[in-house]
Design a protein around this motif. Structure first.
Motif, PDB file in Angstrom:
ATOM      1  N   GLU A 109      57.535  34.204  36.583  1.00  0.00           N
ATOM      2  CA  GLU A 109      58.326  34.950  38.025  1.00  0.00           C
ATOM      3  C   GLU A 109      58.086  33.920  39.403  1.00  0.00           C
ATOM      4  OE1 GLU A 109      55.742  38.544  38.542  1.00  0.00           O
ATOM      5  OE2 GLU A 109      53.680  37.700  38.703  1.00  0.00           O
ATOM      6  N   PHE A 110      56.705  33.419  39.379  1.00  0.00           N
ATOM      7  CA  PHE A 110      56.950  32.717  41.051  1.00  0.00           C
ATOM      8  C   PHE A 110      58.254  31.843  40.734  1.00  0.00           C
ATOM      9  CE2 PHE A 110      55.911  29.431  43.371  1.00  0.00           C
ATOM     10  CZ  PHE A 110      55.760  29.655  44.549  1.00  0.00           C
ATOM     11  N   LEU A 111      58.852  31.243  39.354  1.00  0.00           N
ATOM     12  CA  LEU A 111      59.373  30.096  39.648  1.00  0.00           C
ATOM     13  C   LEU A 111      60.622  30.950  39.295  1.00  0.00           C
ATOM     14  CD1 LEU A 111      57.940  27.674  36.766  1.00  0.00           C
ATOM     15  CD2 LEU A 111      58.290  27.119  38.855  1.00  0.00           C
ATOM     16  N   GLU A 139      53.368  44.913  32.146  1.00  0.00           N
ATOM     17  CA  GLU A 139      52.825  44.663  33.319  1.00  0.00           C
ATOM     18  C   GLU A 139      52.921  44.507  34.571  1.00  0.00           C
ATOM     19  OE1 GLU A 139      48.741  46.108  32.343  1.00  0.00           O
ATOM     20  OE2 GLU A 139      48.670  44.225  32.265  1.00  0.00           O
ATOM     21  N   LEU A 140      54.520  43.236  33.989  1.00  0.00           N
ATOM     22  CA  LEU A 140      54.700  42.054  34.936  1.00  0.00           C
ATOM     23  C   LEU A 140      56.129  41.737  34.981  1.00  0.00           C
ATOM     24  CD1 LEU A 140      51.484  38.725  34.481  1.00  0.00           C
ATOM     25  CD2 LEU A 140      51.909  40.975  36.337  1.00  0.00           C
ATOM     26  N   ASN A 141      57.217  42.722  34.076  1.00  0.00           N
ATOM     27  CA  ASN A 141      58.366  42.628  34.610  1.00  0.00           C
ATOM     28  C   ASN A 141      58.686  41.254  34.057  1.00  0.00           C
ATOM     29  OD1 ASN A 141      60.174  44.656  35.214  1.00  0.00           O
ATOM     30  ND2 ASN A 141      61.003  43.810  36.797  1.00  0.00           N
ATOM     31  N   LEU A 142      58.128  40.445  33.401  1.00  0.00           N
ATOM     32  CA  LEU A 142      59.141  39.671  32.468  1.00  0.00           C
ATOM     33  C   LEU A 142      60.145  40.042  32.100  1.00  0.00           C
ATOM     34  CD1 LEU A 142      55.992  36.675  32.421  1.00  0.00           C
ATOM     35  CD2 LEU A 142      57.050  37.299  34.799  1.00  0.00           C
ATOM     36  N   SER A 143      59.645  40.707  30.847  1.00  0.00           N
ATOM     37  CA  SER A 143      61.754  40.956  30.260  1.00  0.00           C
ATOM     38  C   SER A 143      61.361  42.320  30.679  1.00  0.00           C
ATOM     39  CB  SER A 143      60.977  40.209  29.347  1.00  0.00           C
ATOM     40  OG  SER A 143      59.904  41.145  28.312  1.00  0.00           O
ATOM     41  N   ALA A 144      62.027  42.812  29.604  1.00  0.00           N
ATOM     42  CA  ALA A 144      62.699  44.084  29.178  1.00  0.00           C
ATOM     43  C   ALA A 144      61.510  45.066  28.558  1.00  0.00           C
ATOM     44  CB  ALA A 144      64.229  45.122  29.593  1.00  0.00           C
ATOM     45  N   PRO A 145      60.484  45.381  28.032  1.00  0.00           N
ATOM     46  CA  PRO A 145      60.602  46.703  27.194  1.00  0.00           C
ATOM     47  C   PRO A 145      60.999  47.396  26.136  1.00  0.00           C
ATOM     48  CG  PRO A 145      59.035  46.740  29.005  1.00  0.00           C
ATOM     49  CD  PRO A 145      59.922  46.134  29.706  1.00  0.00           C
ATOM     50  N   SER A 146      60.669  46.737  24.637  1.00  0.00           N
ATOM     51  CA  SER A 146      62.490  47.680  24.080  1.00  0.00           C
ATOM     52  C   SER A 146      61.870  48.756  24.295  1.00  0.00           C
ATOM     53  CB  SER A 146      62.176  46.856  22.793  1.00  0.00           C
ATOM     54  OG  SER A 146      60.842  46.997  22.344  1.00  0.00           O
TER      55      SER A 146
END
Length: 248
Positions: A109-111, A139-146
């Motif tokens: 998420e930082f990058l 929890e960190l919103n790196l991808s969309a939970p299905s």
């Protein structure tokens, strides 16, 4: 900006090359990154086991160590999520003010969100199956939970698109849990093992040579099962930051 690098204890002990890749990649991108010595566990294992109060001293140590930084980054979504979401409550209950939790970010998420990296990175001429860990997606919103039935996005995949000659695929049930879950894998060993076996088999079914993700703990769980059972000897495991830093 001044960035502190936090390497969780299990990454330091089992996956030191991941920590090295983080440092090299950040320096390559021109980031003023520092690795403070004397780092310890973030306290997540004891908190997950029901001893949150005992992790308060580790939380305060972390907060004191990184207080002067603009951001703290770590190659572990589970540790990052624990620090950002639980430290404020744990430290408040122990009578301490939490300063750095909201500035702690996973490397991905930082990058993606802060540096907004958009230039070509290294080269990785392989087919890679992407593992979306639970903490990252939920929890960190790196991808969309299905389960939310929202438009799909994936920050890990966005970053991997910056790597030359890579082919990225995802397994069936792309964000189903691998079964690790920290204490869960110890207290519910049989269930954890079966979940890991199924997840590993779905990754293998993609035909990928490598399995990657943003959390070493998930990769460690599947790699351990694979090493013990030997069903997919051709598969290797790489943290996403190792792939992004390949050849730099």
């Amino acid at each position: 900006m001044r960035v502190g690098l936090f390497i969780p204890c299990y990454v330091d002990a089992v996956f030191p090359k991941v920590g090295d890749a983080c440092f090299r990649l950040l320096r390559h991108l021109g980031v003023d990154v520092t690795y403070p010595k004397g780092q310890t566990c973030c306290g997540q294992p004891m908190a997950n086991a029901g001893f949150a109060k005992d992790s308060a001293l580790l939380a305060k140590r972390y907060d004191d160590m990184f207080k002067g930084f603009d951001y703290v980054v770590a190659p572990s979504v589970s540790c990052t999520a624990f620090i950002r979401l639980q430290y404020p409550h744990i430290m408040k209950e122990s009578g301490h003010e939490c300063h750095i939790a909201r500035k702690t970010m996973d490397m991905v998420e930082f990058l993606h969100d802060v540096l907004k990296v958009d230039r070509t990175l290294g080269r990785f001429p392989h087919k890679v199956s992407l593992h979306n860990s639970c903490h990252g997606a939920r929890e960190l919103n790196l991808s969309a939970p299905s389960e939310k039935m929202e438009p799909r996005f994936n920050k890990i995949k966005d970053l991997l698109a910056l790597v030359s000659d890579i082919e990225v695929v995802e397994p069936e049930r792309y964000d189903e849990c691998c079964g690790f879950g920290g204490m869960f894998s110890i207290e519910e060993l049989a269930v954890s093992k079966q979940m890991g076996e199924r997840k590993l088999a779905r990754h293998a079914a993609t035909g990928a040579k490598f399995i990657t993700g943003a959390d070493c703990s998930c990769l460690m769980h599947m790699a351990g099962i694979n090493a013990k059972e030997g069903k997919f000897p051709e598969i290797e495991f790489r943290h996403v930051i190792e792939i992004l830093a390949e050849g730099l």
